[in-house]
Scaffold this active site. Structure first.
Site, PDB file in Angstrom:
ATOM      1  N   MET A   1     -26.901 -43.004   2.932  1.00  0.00           N
ATOM      2  CA  MET A   1     -27.710 -41.975   2.335  1.00  0.00           C
ATOM      3  C   MET A   1     -28.472 -41.238   3.431  1.00  0.00           C
ATOM      4  SD  MET A   1     -31.153 -42.190  -0.097  1.00  0.00           S
ATOM      5  CE  MET A   1     -30.656 -43.636  -0.893  1.00  0.00           C
ATOM      6  N   PRO A   2     -28.258 -39.928   3.581  1.00  0.00           N
ATOM      7  CA  PRO A   2     -29.044 -39.167   4.549  1.00  0.00           C
ATOM      8  C   PRO A   2     -30.522 -39.173   4.147  1.00  0.00           C
ATOM      9  CG  PRO A   2     -27.117 -37.925   3.851  1.00  0.00           C
ATOM     10  CD  PRO A   2     -27.224 -39.111   2.956  1.00  0.00           C
ATOM     11  N   PHE A   3     -31.394 -39.361   5.131  1.00  0.00           N
ATOM     12  CA  PHE A   3     -32.828 -39.430   4.869  1.00  0.00           C
ATOM     13  C   PHE A   3     -33.575 -38.703   5.971  1.00  0.00           C
ATOM     14  CE2 PHE A   3     -36.920 -41.542   5.557  1.00  0.00           C
ATOM     15  CZ  PHE A   3     -37.495 -41.396   4.304  1.00  0.00           C
ATOM     16  N   THR A  41     -28.987 -37.182  -0.624  1.00  0.00           N
ATOM     17  CA  THR A  41     -29.915 -36.818   0.440  1.00  0.00           C
ATOM     18  C   THR A  41     -31.351 -36.949  -0.046  1.00  0.00           C
ATOM     19  OG1 THR A  41     -28.362 -35.322   1.498  1.00  0.00           O
ATOM     20  CG2 THR A  41     -30.686 -34.940   1.952  1.00  0.00           C
ATOM     21  N   MET A  42     -32.156 -37.679   0.725  1.00  0.00           N
ATOM     22  CA  MET A  42     -33.572 -37.844   0.405  1.00  0.00           C
ATOM     23  C   MET A  42     -34.392 -37.196   1.508  1.00  0.00           C
ATOM     24  SD  MET A  42     -35.867 -41.280   0.080  1.00  0.00           S
ATOM     25  CE  MET A  42     -35.649 -41.641  -1.643  1.00  0.00           C
TER      26      MET A  42
END
Length: 81
Positions: A1-3, A41-42
């Site tokens: 997960m992109p963060f 994305t977060m």
């Protein structure tokens, strides 16, 4: 997960400006990893208390960030007018 964790001075950005940051960072991840990254994305926009951080050994305050950019010395107009 992109963060992405964006730390900003407390109270400096409006809700609209935070939304632009979230949207822009999300789009950057999508450009990099493809559309599959969007739903995962977060982006966390975290407000830091005034004076709660420093740069180059100096405490950074909101007032310092709100000062107008210093303009480099301008050369005189050579057009003669």
């Amino acid at each position: 997960m992109p963060f992405a964790n964006l730390k900003v001075p407390a109270g400096l950005l409006s809700a609209e400006e935070k939304q632009r940051l979230v949207t822009g960072v999300t789009e950057l991840y999508v450009e990099t990893f493809g559309e599959r990254a969007r739903p995962n994305t977060m982006v966390l926009v975290e407000e830091v208390t005034d004076g709660g951080w420093g740069v180059a050994g100096q405490v950074l305050t909101r007032a310092m960030l709100q000062q107008p950019d210093e303009q480099p010395d301008q050369k005189p107009d050579s057009s003669g007018g």
